[in-house]
Design a protein around this motif. Structure first.
Motif, PDB file in Angstrom:
ATOM      1  N   ALA A   2       0.814  -1.222   0.000  1.00 11.96           N
ATOM      2  CA  ALA A   2       0.000   0.000   0.000  1.00 11.96           C
ATOM      3  C   ALA A   2       0.846   1.270   0.000  1.00 11.96           C
ATOM      4  N   ALA A   3       2.171   1.136   0.075  1.00 17.06           N
ATOM      5  CA  ALA A   3       3.044   2.295   0.267  1.00 17.06           C
ATOM      6  C   ALA A   3       2.903   3.326  -0.844  1.00 17.06           C
ATOM      7  N   SER A   4       2.817   2.870  -2.093  1.00 13.70           N
ATOM      8  CA  SER A   4       2.727   3.837  -3.193  1.00 13.70           C
ATOM      9  C   SER A   4       1.434   4.631  -3.122  1.00 13.70           C
ATOM     10  N   ALA A   5       0.333   3.982  -2.737  1.00  8.84           N
ATOM     11  CA  ALA A   5      -0.946   4.684  -2.605  1.00  8.84           C
ATOM     12  C   ALA A   5      -0.903   5.665  -1.431  1.00  8.84           C
ATOM     13  N   ILE A   6      -0.227   5.277  -0.371  1.00  5.43           N
ATOM     14  CA  ILE A   6      -0.086   6.166   0.786  1.00  5.43           C
ATOM     15  C   ILE A   6       0.760   7.380   0.420  1.00  5.43           C
ATOM     16  N   GLU A   7       1.895   7.130  -0.231  1.00  4.38           N
ATOM     17  CA  GLU A   7       2.803   8.218  -0.597  1.00  4.38           C
ATOM     18  C   GLU A   7       2.185   9.132  -1.647  1.00  4.38           C
ATOM     19  N   ALA A   8       1.318   8.573  -2.510  1.00  2.00           N
ATOM     20  CA  ALA A   8       0.639   9.392  -3.512  1.00  2.00           C
ATOM     21  C   ALA A   8      -0.288  10.408  -2.865  1.00  2.00           C
ATOM     22  N   ARG A   9      -0.662  10.162  -1.634  1.00  2.00           N
ATOM     23  CA  ARG A   9      -1.516  11.085  -0.880  1.00  2.00           C
ATOM     24  C   ARG A   9      -0.694  12.021  -0.001  1.00  2.00           C
ATOM     25  N   GLY A  10       0.603  12.073  -0.256  1.00  2.00           N
ATOM     26  CA  GLY A  10       1.478  13.025   0.423  1.00  2.00           C
ATOM     27  C   GLY A  10       1.959  12.591   1.787  1.00  2.00           C
ATOM     28  N   ALA A  11       1.748  11.336   2.143  1.00  2.00           N
ATOM     29  CA  ALA A  11       2.106  10.859   3.475  1.00  2.00           C
ATOM     30  C   ALA A  11       3.395  10.040   3.443  1.00  2.00           C
ATOM     31  N   SER A  12       4.030   9.944   4.598  1.00  2.00           N
ATOM     32  CA  SER A  12       5.202   9.100   4.791  1.00  2.00           C
ATOM     33  C   SER A  12       4.817   7.904   5.649  1.00  2.00           C
ATOM     34  N   VAL A  13       5.607   6.838   5.555  1.00  2.00           N
ATOM     35  CA  VAL A  13       5.395   5.638   6.359  1.00  2.00           C
ATOM     36  C   VAL A  13       6.658   5.354   7.159  1.00  2.00           C
ATOM     37  N   VAL A  14       6.514   5.113   8.460  1.00  2.00           N
ATOM     38  CA  VAL A  14       7.619   4.615   9.281  1.00  2.00           C
ATOM     39  C   VAL A  14       7.082   3.490  10.159  1.00  2.00           C
ATOM     40  N   VAL A  15       7.971   2.583  10.491  1.00  2.00           N
ATOM     41  CA  VAL A  15       7.652   1.480  11.398  1.00  2.00           C
ATOM     42  C   VAL A  15       8.572   1.597  12.606  1.00  2.00           C
ATOM     43  N   ILE A  16       8.029   1.403  13.789  1.00  2.00           N
ATOM     44  CA  ILE A  16       8.794   1.537  15.023  1.00  2.00           C
ATOM     45  C   ILE A  16       8.859   0.189  15.724  1.00  2.00           C
ATOM     46  N   SER A  17      10.071  -0.236  16.074  1.00  2.00           N
ATOM     47  CA  SER A  17      10.279  -1.538  16.689  1.00  2.00           C
ATOM     48  C   SER A  17      11.305  -1.421  17.809  1.00  2.00           C
ATOM     49  N   PRO A  18      11.187  -2.250  18.856  1.00  2.00           N
ATOM     50  CA  PRO A  18      12.215  -2.248  19.897  1.00  2.00           C
ATOM     51  C   PRO A  18      13.493  -2.955  19.478  1.00  2.00           C
ATOM     52  N   GLN A  19      13.500  -3.617  18.318  1.00  2.00           N
ATOM     53  CA  GLN A  19      14.651  -4.427  17.946  1.00  2.00           C
ATOM     54  C   GLN A  19      15.847  -3.573  17.520  1.00  2.00           C
TER      55      GLN A  19
END
Length: 225
Positions: free
Chosen positions: A101-118
């Motif tokens: 879904a990243a391309s559809a999300i980014e096409a709407r001007g948004a960024s994606v990050v994932v947060i993990s304790p690892q």
């Protein structure tokens, strides 16, 4: 096939003994007990929710670069997913769904990050194995997860089970505490307010990333109006 369809299939295969490791009834009872107790604790109800101010964070990506939520929000909305770790097959399916879904999300001007304790090496493996184009940020001691109200301690009986699985969280996370974030996904608007929140103490239940798109569309419409 939706993300939940894939998660349900994974769960059915695992509990049906279709993997190399075949869990007995006692193992399944222990896992179900831990999930039920976390649900019953009500902790998810106290996590950050839509309408709340999102905690700010600045965390390192696997290449040791600092990624700041403030800087990302200056460019557009932010999608944040909390990830338990490379060892969790349910989480990896979610990462794959987010990547799709990243391309559809980014096409709407948004960024994606994932947060993990690892640790960073484990995040690099997660990114490589799941072919991700967005970063997995290392949340030392799960401090950001705690700020969102997501960090919880594993009960002793689950710790012992995880040790049997070779899921050595202190090594994966470089943290002696046996803690994890509840799986959660947020959309944060450029004003720092959470526009969408999904927190589920049952790690086998996760919304499809397609649910994020109408939220991002609404944020974009409101920004133009």
């Amino acid at each position: 096939m939706t993300l939940q369809d894939r998660l349900d299939a994974l769960k059915a295969d695992f509990e049906g003994g279709k993997f190399a490791y075949k869990p007995g009834p006692d193992v399944l009872d222990t896992m179900h007990r831990a999930t039920s107790e976390l649900v019953a604790s009500g902790q998810a109800l106290n996590a950050r929710k839509a309408g709340d101010k999102a905690p700010e964070f600045a965390l390192k990506d696997p290449d040791d670069h600092v990624v700041s939520s403030v800087e990302l929000l200056a460019k557009g909305p932010l999608v944040v997913s909390f990830y338990r770790g490379v060892w969790c097959p349910y989480c990896n399916l979610e990462l794959q769904a987010l990547q799709a879904a990243a391309s559809a999300i980014e096409a709407r001007g948004a960024s994606v990050v994932v947060i993990s304790p690892q640790t960073a090496p484990n995040s690099r493996k997660s990114q490589r194995d799941n072919q991700l184009t967005f970063p997995i940020l290392s949340d030392e001691k799960s401090r950001v997860a705690a700020a969102f109200g997501l960090r919880f301690s594993l009960p002793d009986y689950l710790v012992e089970l995880y040790k049997g699985f070779k899921n050595d969280l202190p090594t994966f996370n470089d943290d002696p505490a046996w803690v994890l974030p509840m799986p959660a996904r947020y959309v944060i608007g450029t004003d720092g307010i959470i526009a969408y929140a999904e927190v589920n103490p049952d790690y086998t239940q996760r919304p499809d990333p397609s649910e994020l798109l109408p939220v991002l569309d609404k944020l974009r419409t409101n920004a133009v109006a």
